[in-house]
Design a protein around this motif. Structure first.
Motif, PDB file in Angstrom:
ATOM      1  N   GLN A  71       0.823  -1.206   0.000  1.00  0.00           N
ATOM      2  CA  GLN A  71       0.000   0.000   0.000  1.00  0.00           C
ATOM      3  C   GLN A  71       0.860   1.260   0.000  1.00  0.00           C
ATOM      4  O   GLN A  71       0.534   2.247  -0.671  1.00  0.00           O
ATOM      5  N   LEU A  72       1.969   1.228   0.736  1.00  0.00           N
ATOM      6  CA  LEU A  72       2.860   2.383   0.724  1.00  0.00           C
ATOM      7  C   LEU A  72       3.531   2.545  -0.647  1.00  0.00           C
ATOM      8  O   LEU A  72       3.731   3.681  -1.110  1.00  0.00           O
ATOM      9  N   LEU A  73       3.859   1.449  -1.292  1.00  0.00           N
ATOM     10  CA  LEU A  73       4.431   1.528  -2.634  1.00  0.00           C
ATOM     11  C   LEU A  73       3.457   2.186  -3.606  1.00  0.00           C
ATOM     12  O   LEU A  73       3.861   2.969  -4.475  1.00  0.00           O
ATOM     13  N   GLU A  74       2.181   1.877  -3.450  1.00  0.00           N
ATOM     14  CA  GLU A  74       1.170   2.506  -4.305  1.00  0.00           C
ATOM     15  C   GLU A  74       1.118   4.012  -4.053  1.00  0.00           C
ATOM     16  O   GLU A  74       0.967   4.798  -4.991  1.00  0.00           O
ATOM     17  N   CYS A 104       2.906  16.790  -6.841  1.00  0.00           N
ATOM     18  CA  CYS A 104       3.741  16.187  -5.796  1.00  0.00           C
ATOM     19  C   CYS A 104       3.152  16.459  -4.418  1.00  0.00           C
ATOM     20  O   CYS A 104       3.227  15.605  -3.526  1.00  0.00           O
ATOM     21  N   ARG A 105       2.568  17.639  -4.252  1.00  0.00           N
ATOM     22  CA  ARG A 105       1.942  17.952  -2.966  1.00  0.00           C
ATOM     23  C   ARG A 105       0.789  16.990  -2.682  1.00  0.00           C
ATOM     24  O   ARG A 105       0.632  16.495  -1.557  1.00  0.00           O
ATOM     25  N   THR A 106      -0.009  16.710  -3.720  1.00  0.00           N
ATOM     26  CA  THR A 106      -1.117  15.755  -3.553  1.00  0.00           C
ATOM     27  C   THR A 106      -0.585  14.368  -3.208  1.00  0.00           C
ATOM     28  O   THR A 106      -1.107  13.678  -2.322  1.00  0.00           O
ATOM     29  N   ALA A 107       0.486  13.961  -3.900  1.00  0.00           N
ATOM     30  CA  ALA A 107       1.081  12.654  -3.625  1.00  0.00           C
ATOM     31  C   ALA A 107       1.664  12.609  -2.214  1.00  0.00           C
ATOM     32  O   ALA A 107       1.561  11.590  -1.521  1.00  0.00           O
ATOM     33  N   MET A 108       2.234  13.727  -1.766  1.00  0.00           N
ATOM     34  CA  MET A 108       2.811  13.764  -0.425  1.00  0.00           C
ATOM     35  C   MET A 108       1.734  13.711   0.648  1.00  0.00           C
ATOM     36  O   MET A 108       1.931  13.121   1.709  1.00  0.00           O
ATOM     37  N   GLU A 109       0.593  14.327   0.390  1.00  0.00           N
ATOM     38  CA  GLU A 109      -0.508  14.240   1.346  1.00  0.00           C
ATOM     39  C   GLU A 109      -0.971  12.793   1.489  1.00  0.00           C
ATOM     40  O   GLU A 109      -1.275  12.328   2.591  1.00  0.00           O
ATOM     41  N   SER A 110      -1.022  12.087   0.373  1.00  0.00           N
ATOM     42  CA  SER A 110      -1.386  10.668   0.420  1.00  0.00           C
ATOM     43  C   SER A 110      -0.348   9.872   1.207  1.00  0.00           C
ATOM     44  O   SER A 110      -0.686   9.033   2.044  1.00  0.00           O
ATOM     45  N   LEU A 111       0.946  10.159   0.952  1.00  0.00           N
ATOM     46  CA  LEU A 111       2.003   9.446   1.652  1.00  0.00           C
ATOM     47  C   LEU A 111       1.979   9.765   3.145  1.00  0.00           C
ATOM     48  O   LEU A 111       2.193   8.884   3.985  1.00  0.00           O
ATOM     49  N   ARG A 112       1.682  11.007   3.471  1.00  0.00           N
ATOM     50  CA  ARG A 112       1.628  11.375   4.887  1.00  0.00           C
ATOM     51  C   ARG A 112       0.506  10.643   5.607  1.00  0.00           C
ATOM     52  O   ARG A 112       0.649  10.246   6.760  1.00  0.00           O
ATOM     53  N   ARG A 113      -0.622  10.434   4.906  1.00  0.00           N
ATOM     54  CA  ARG A 113      -1.698   9.638   5.515  1.00  0.00           C
ATOM     55  C   ARG A 113      -1.222   8.204   5.756  1.00  0.00           C
ATOM     56  O   ARG A 113      -1.579   7.573   6.757  1.00  0.00           O
TER      57      ARG A 113
END
Length: 211
Positions: A71-74, A104-113
């Motif tokens: 899931q983190l890889l996704e 990238c900001r959107t992707a980082m928000e997902s990663l932070r979750r």
């Protein structure tokens, strides 16, 4: 004549007593051996049950870690896709692309979750630390503006660190040892050379991975 019969009777009684005693000892020895065998079998069964329980626990932990790593890889996939577009090569001097930065900001928000959910499902503490280091590195570059004198190198640093984290998560999924430890890059440095981990996997042969 009476004495002979008495001697014979004594001998018979002695023989009978010896036979009874010998039989009793044999029975006792057999019972002891049987009890010992039962105890050994019980101990063996208990040890096997304990081993099976440990194996089942290890398999459950690996399954949980593997699913969390997937899931983190996704979540990392979008960030990995957009990072090469961050430097706006058409600008003079080069600067970060607004469109790529928003993605990238959107992707980082997902990663932070993911740091508050899937990350805790990974059993290896070192793998968790590498994910946290990547998130910190990205926020240092994007929000604290560290390393802005070398924007292209900063993006490459982050992308290579991201690939290093991806490689670590793939090792978690496959049950392999993690790649060698590497301290994350220091963004505020004068050298223009990009950061690379000490152990580079073979499938980094794609020039895009090291660009």
């Amino acid at each position: 004549m009476s004495s002979s019969w008495s001697d014979l009777a004594v001998q018979a009684v002695g023989a009978l007593t010896g036979t009874i005693a010998g039989g009793a000892i044999t029975v006792l020895v057999a019972r002891w051996q049987t009890a010992k065998a039962i105890v050994a079998q019980t101990d063996l069964a208990s040890a096997q049950q304990a081993a099976d329980a440990r194996l089942a626990r290890v398999e459950r932990e690996h399954e949980r870690s593997s699913e969390a790593a997937r899931q983190l890889l996704e979540r990392l996939a979008d960030l990995h896709a957009w990072l090469p577009s961050l430097p706006d090569v058409a600008a003079e001097p080069p600067r970060l692309s607004a469109t790529a930065r928003d993605s990238c900001r959107t992707a980082m928000e997902s990663l932070r979750r993911g740091m508050h959910t899937e990350l805790f499902g990974i059993g290896q503490g070192e793998a968790r630390d590498r994910c946290r280091a990547l998130v910190k590195l990205t926020y240092d570059a994007g929000w604290r503006q560290e390393g802005q004198d070398h924007p292209t190198r900063v993006v490459r640093d982050i992308r290579n660190c991201l690939r290093y984290v991806q490689f670590s998560l793939e090792a978690v999924i496959d049950g392999r040892p993690l790649p060698s430890h590497a301290e994350p890059p220091v963004l505020e440095r004068d050298t223009p050379e990009m950061w690379l981990p000490p152990e580079i996997p073979g499938h980094w042969g794609d020039p895009a991975d090291l660009s």
